[in-house]
Write a protein that holds these residues in place. Structure first.
Motif, short mmCIF file in Angstrom:
data_model
loop_
_atom_site.label_atom_id
_atom_site.label_comp_id
_atom_site.label_asym_id
_atom_site.label_seq_id
_atom_site.Cartn_x
_atom_site.Cartn_y
_atom_site.Cartn_z
N HIS A 148 49.57 36.58 37.96
CA HIS A 148 49.61 38.05 38.22
C HIS A 148 49.28 39.01 37.16
N ILE A 149 49.10 38.56 35.80
CA ILE A 149 49.09 39.42 34.72
C ILE A 149 47.40 39.34 34.40
N LYS A 163 53.45 45.48 41.28
CA LYS A 163 52.43 45.44 41.81
C LYS A 163 51.75 46.71 41.84
N GLU A 164 52.29 48.04 41.48
CA GLU A 164 51.44 49.09 41.33
C GLU A 164 50.68 49.31 40.10
N PHE A 168 47.94 44.48 37.55
CA PHE A 168 48.80 43.42 38.31
C PHE A 168 47.50 42.52 39.19
N ILE A 169 47.48 41.45 39.11
CA ILE A 169 46.63 40.84 39.88
C ILE A 169 47.22 40.22 41.25
N ARG A 170 47.09 40.92 42.38
CA ARG A 170 47.70 40.81 43.81
C ARG A 170 47.36 39.52 44.31
N ARG A 175 42.24 29.75 38.69
CA ARG A 175 41.84 30.12 37.24
C ARG A 175 42.91 31.04 36.54
N ASP A 176 43.45 32.06 37.58
CA ASP A 176 44.20 32.78 36.82
C ASP A 176 45.77 32.33 36.31
N LYS A 177 46.15 31.21 37.24
CA LYS A 177 47.63 30.67 37.05
C LYS A 177 47.70 29.64 35.96
#
Length: 304
Positions: A148-149, A163-164, A168-170, A175-177
């Motif tokens: 998420h970052i 989330k705001e 933040f990656i919604r 690849r992000d994880k």
């Protein structure tokens, strides 16, 4: 005048405290963990040629976390130094750090001397501190695990990312994880590490386990006045009772089994690389990367 000789108990205490203790012989006749000290080139080759059989991934993402001053950034720089063949300092380091030198979420791709990118990414985060208002918030480490970052996000110790927030990656992609979580702890101070920090690290480990993400430990600073034998000769690391005791202490505090703990010595004063240090670091990295690949194969493979 002849002074009385100290008792065995007194001598043992003095050696334990480091007074008058010279470099003695190894505690174990045989190493309790096998190491091939001539395998540096083989380890580098194996790590360089790892293939991920997954359509979304060309590399695995490894998240490093730990207390302030543990050597997370130094570990990243040590890896880059090994594959470059010369000492590198890409990640910012600070000697005797009281506060975290790392302020933002930063991804590091390791390259070899031919500028080829290797199949793993290491993510560095702000260091953990004892009090709730200092250091990285444990929830941010979990958010990083889940992807998420964004790279470059500046951490707020008081409030984890929401989330705001713009960083933040919604809907994170694979690849992000993160595919492996690594706790970095210093051997020289594991026995007196703050309870608050240990509790935070334990919470992170428990969350990783609940998500199925592998967790390993890199124990740094093994030659920093921990054991005279190892300080004199790093190859004696697995014949040292003090090092094994430090690893057991680490296991007891964090809950990680001994087989998942890897003692290393980062580059912090050298101006040239050293094969013995390299083998320890590469051995740790290989196990980390293999664990990450196993996780991908087991959790993110679609069977037709």
């Amino acid at each position: 005048m002849c002074l009385p000789q100290p008792s065995q108990e007194v001598e043992t205490l003095l050696v334990f405290l480091g007074y008058g203790a010279g470099v003695e012989g190894p505690d174990f006749e045989k190493p309790w963990r096998d190491m091939e000290w001539s395998e540096k080139d083989h380890l580098k080759s194996e790590l360089s040629n790892i293939q991920l059989n997954h359509p979304e991934l060309s590399c695995v993402r490894i998240l490093l976390h730990g207390p302030v001053g543990a050597g997370k950034s130094c570990f990243i720089n040590s890896l880059q130094s090994i594959f470059s063949g010369e000492i590198k300092t890409r990640a910012a380091e600070q000697a005797n750090a009281k506060k975290s030198c790392t302020k933002v979420y930063k991804a590091y791709r390791i390259t070899n001397r031919h500028s080829e990118t290797l199949p793993f990414i290491l993510n560095d985060v702000m260091g953990l501190e004892q009090t709730p208002e200092d250091g990285i918030h444990p929830d941010d480490i979990v958010n990083a695990m889940l992807g998420h970052i964004q790279d470059g996000y500046k951490f707020n110790p008081v409030s984890p990312i929401s989330k705001e927030d713009s960083g933040f990656i919604r809907e994170p992609s694979l690849r992000d994880k993160v595919q492996c979580v690594v706790s970095v702890v210093p051997a020289c101070s594991i026995s007196r590490m703050d309870t608050g920090v240990i509790n935070k690290m334990e919470a992170v480990r428990n969350k990783a386990i609940s998500l199925g993400i592998p967790h390993l430990v890199v124990m740094t600073k093994v030659d920093d006045d921990v054991c005279p034998l190892v300080k004199e000769d790093l190859k004696q690391i697995y014949r040292s009772r003090k090092i094994k005791d430090k690893m057991q202490d680490c296991s007891n505090k964090l809950g990680s089994p001994m087989k998942c703990i890897f003692p290393v010595s980062n580059y912090y004063e050298e101006i040239k690389t050293n094969d013995t240090k390299d083998v320890l670091i590469l051995t740790a990295l290989l196990q980390i990367v293999k664990s990450a690949i196993d996780y991908v194969n087991e959790s993110h493979t679609t069977f037709e």
